[in-house]
Design a protein around this motif. Structure first.
Motif, short mmCIF file in Angstrom:
data_model
loop_
_atom_site.label_atom_id
_atom_site.label_comp_id
_atom_site.label_asym_id
_atom_site.label_seq_id
_atom_site.Cartn_x
_atom_site.Cartn_y
_atom_site.Cartn_z
N LEU A 48 4.20 -5.41 1.66
CA LEU A 48 4.48 -4.32 0.74
C LEU A 48 5.86 -4.48 0.10
CD1 LEU A 48 3.06 -1.31 2.77
CD2 LEU A 48 2.07 -2.37 0.74
N LYS A 49 6.80 -5.01 0.84
CA LYS A 49 8.16 -5.22 0.31
C LYS A 49 8.15 -6.26 -0.80
CE LYS A 49 12.76 -6.81 1.68
NZ LYS A 49 13.58 -7.32 2.81
N ASN A 50 7.49 -7.39 -0.56
CA ASN A 50 7.44 -8.46 -1.57
C ASN A 50 6.40 -8.18 -2.65
OD1 ASN A 50 9.41 -9.87 -0.14
ND2 ASN A 50 7.91 -11.01 1.06
N SER A 51 5.35 -7.42 -2.30
CA SER A 51 4.28 -7.05 -3.24
C SER A 51 3.73 -8.24 -4.02
CB SER A 51 4.79 -5.98 -4.22
OG SER A 51 5.17 -4.81 -3.54
N LYS A 84 3.61 -15.33 5.54
CA LYS A 84 3.62 -14.18 4.62
C LYS A 84 4.93 -14.01 3.87
CE LYS A 84 4.83 -10.86 8.27
NZ LYS A 84 4.35 -9.69 9.06
N ALA A 85 6.06 -14.40 4.49
CA ALA A 85 7.35 -14.23 3.81
C ALA A 85 7.48 -15.13 2.59
CB ALA A 85 8.49 -14.51 4.79
N ALA A 86 6.75 -16.25 2.58
CA ALA A 86 6.84 -17.21 1.47
C ALA A 86 5.76 -17.00 0.43
CB ALA A 86 6.76 -18.64 2.00
N ALA A 87 4.94 -15.97 0.58
CA ALA A 87 3.77 -15.79 -0.30
C ALA A 87 4.19 -15.30 -1.68
CB ALA A 87 2.79 -14.81 0.33
N ARG A 88 3.89 -16.08 -2.67
CA ARG A 88 4.05 -15.65 -4.06
C ARG A 88 2.82 -14.86 -4.51
NH1 ARG A 88 7.20 -17.20 -8.31
NH2 ARG A 88 6.38 -16.84 -10.40
N SER A 117 3.32 -1.90 19.77
CA SER A 117 3.46 -3.24 19.19
C SER A 117 2.40 -3.51 18.15
CB SER A 117 3.38 -4.30 20.31
OG SER A 117 2.11 -4.25 20.92
N ASN A 118 1.29 -2.77 18.23
CA ASN A 118 0.23 -2.97 17.25
C ASN A 118 0.51 -2.28 15.94
OD1 ASN A 118 -1.27 -4.47 19.09
ND2 ASN A 118 -2.31 -2.66 19.91
N THR A 119 1.47 -1.33 15.96
CA THR A 119 1.74 -0.56 14.75
C THR A 119 3.11 -0.86 14.16
OG1 THR A 119 2.61 1.24 16.12
CG2 THR A 119 0.27 1.33 15.52
N SER A 120 3.87 -1.77 14.79
CA SER A 120 5.19 -2.09 14.26
C SER A 120 5.05 -2.85 12.95
CB SER A 120 5.97 -2.94 15.28
OG SER A 120 5.28 -4.14 15.55
N GLY A 121 5.86 -2.51 11.99
CA GLY A 121 5.82 -3.17 10.69
C GLY A 121 4.64 -2.77 9.84
N VAL A 122 3.97 -1.65 10.19
CA VAL A 122 2.79 -1.22 9.45
C VAL A 122 3.08 0.13 8.79
CG1 VAL A 122 0.37 -0.53 9.64
CG2 VAL A 122 1.23 -2.44 10.99
N THR A 123 2.66 0.29 7.56
CA THR A 123 2.86 1.54 6.84
C THR A 123 1.51 2.14 6.45
OG1 THR A 123 3.05 0.35 4.76
CG2 THR A 123 5.08 0.80 5.94
N THR A 124 1.55 3.38 5.97
CA THR A 124 0.32 4.06 5.58
C THR A 124 -0.23 3.45 4.30
OG1 THR A 124 1.16 6.09 6.56
CG2 THR A 124 -0.69 6.29 5.04
N LEU A 125 -1.53 3.32 4.24
CA LEU A 125 -2.20 2.72 3.08
C LEU A 125 -2.42 3.75 1.99
CD1 LEU A 125 -3.64 0.12 1.99
CD2 LEU A 125 -5.74 1.06 2.96
N LEU A 134 -9.58 -6.88 7.87
CA LEU A 134 -8.62 -7.93 7.56
C LEU A 134 -7.77 -7.54 6.35
CD1 LEU A 134 -7.32 -10.69 7.82
CD2 LEU A 134 -9.30 -11.69 6.64
N LEU A 135 -8.40 -6.98 5.35
CA LEU A 135 -7.67 -6.56 4.15
C LEU A 135 -6.71 -5.42 4.48
CD1 LEU A 135 -7.53 -7.39 1.21
CD2 LEU A 135 -9.30 -5.71 0.69
N TYR A 136 -7.13 -4.52 5.36
CA TYR A 136 -6.25 -3.42 5.79
C TYR A 136 -5.00 -3.96 6.47
CZ TYR A 136 -4.89 1.06 7.85
OH TYR A 136 -4.20 2.19 8.21
N GLN A 137 -5.19 -4.97 7.31
CA GLN A 137 -4.06 -5.59 8.01
C GLN A 137 -3.05 -6.17 7.02
OE1 GLN A 137 -5.22 -8.77 10.62
NE2 GLN A 137 -3.10 -9.38 11.07
N ILE A 138 -3.56 -6.78 5.96
CA ILE A 138 -2.68 -7.40 4.96
C ILE A 138 -1.96 -6.34 4.14
CG2 ILE A 138 -2.64 -8.86 2.90
CD1 ILE A 138 -5.11 -10.30 4.06
N LEU A 139 -2.70 -5.33 3.72
CA LEU A 139 -2.16 -4.34 2.78
C LEU A 139 -1.20 -3.36 3.43
CD1 LEU A 139 -5.37 -3.53 0.69
CD2 LEU A 139 -3.49 -5.08 0.11
#
Length: 307
Positions: free
Chosen positions: A204-207, A168-172, A253-261, A193-198
């Motif tokens: 969100l940082k790289n958008s 994910k860090a390399a995703a253009r 651990s399931n919510t770390s790095g996750v923000t509100t959609l 799955l889409l929720y997990q990605i978004l």
């Protein structure tokens, strides 16, 4: 004969007093300097008789210079802001240009791997569910455009998180492939799955731009891209409500790095996201022949745009 001592007469400017000035009398009895000469000596402020007469002009000049200095300072500040903005823009653009990976994501059987093969070779290949990633260099506009790295990630639910974290860090950009013909029964799994990605903080940082490729449009019962978008927005809104209302005592651990959609207090729409999301229809197989012409032109045009 002795010369008579005459008291010098000194004329001060109107409106001034003699106390503002000090005079030094020079007594000269020589041939070159006969008599007494009154020499002007500036007072403690360094202002002489002549200087006092020019003072209004000097004040005006000082004020004009002050105005010019203020204007010059404003211009310099504006130029500095523009320069810093350009530097920041270049840094951000440079970081984005180093990310050349396009991730192909989706559920098992959505047609990711066949789309991967079609984009690279333009041909049909029998595919099977993979347990590892596949990657290859893809040149947009055939041999004339820039290169991208296409990465097809496994669709297995147990494997998706670890591969997504790895790439994910390399995703253009992201191509999210949906089986349009099976969407009605898979809508919940697709939305999760889409929720997990978004909601991933790094995403969100790289958008990165996101394309939802509504695949298998050659099948009669396939849902349109517009309908898929509407149903996904409703399902993601429901997921947001249930996930937000979940007890905070759950495993952190399931919510770390996750923000509100999306935006709080409003029904979710893809337009609320920081990345640009597009929905396009495509088909990797012809309805009559497996090796017939595939309709992936929309995907190819989108890749040209984000390259």
């Amino acid at each position: 004969d002795a010369l008579p001592i005459l008291a010098p007469t000194v004329v001060f400017p109107a409106g001034t007093c003699a106390s503002q000035y000090s005079l030094k009398l020079v007594f000269g009895c020589t041939e070159k300097n006969p008599g007494m000469v009154a020499e002007e000596e500036p007072d403690a402020l360094g202002q002489g008789v002549v200087g006092l007469g020019l003072q209004p002009y000097l004040e005006n000049l000082s004020q004009e210079l002050g105005v010019q200095e203020s204007a010059l300072l404003s211009v310099l500040v504006a130029l500095l802001v523009v320069l810093l903005s350009l530097v920041l823009w270049k840094v951000v653009r440079g970081r984005k240009s180093t990310r050349r990976t396009v991730l192909l994501l989706g559920l098992c059987g959505s047609g990711k791997t066949l789309l991967f093969s079609r984009l690279l070779t333009g041909k049909f290949f029998l595919t099977q569910t993979s347990i590892t990633e596949s990657s290859a260099i893809y040149r947009v506009k055939k041999d004339k455009g820039p290169c991208l790295m296409l990465v097809d990630l496994p669709g297995y639910e147990s494997l998706r998180p670890q591969f997504l974290d790895r790439f994910k860090a390399a995703a253009r950009a992201i191509v999210f492939v949906v089986d349009s013909s099976a969407f009605q029964r898979e809508v919940r799994d697709v939305a999760e799955l889409l929720y997990q990605i978004l909601t991933d903080s790094e995403m969100l940082k790289n958008s990165p731009p996101l394309l939802v490729a509504c695949n298998k449009q050659d099948i009669t019962m396939a849902k349109s891209a517009k309908l898929i978008q509407q149903q996904l927005e409703k399902e993601l809104n429901t997921l947001r409500v249930t996930r937000t209302a979940a007890p905070s005592t759950l495993d952190s651990s399931n919510t770390s790095g996750v923000t509100t959609l999306g935006k709080k207090g409003k029904d979710f729409e893809f337009s609320q996201l920081p990345m640009k999301v597009e929905f396009l229809e495509c088909s990797c197989m012809d309805s009559k022949e497996e090796e017939g012409d595939a309709n992936v032109n929309n995907v190819e045009k989108w890749l040209v745009k984000i390259a």
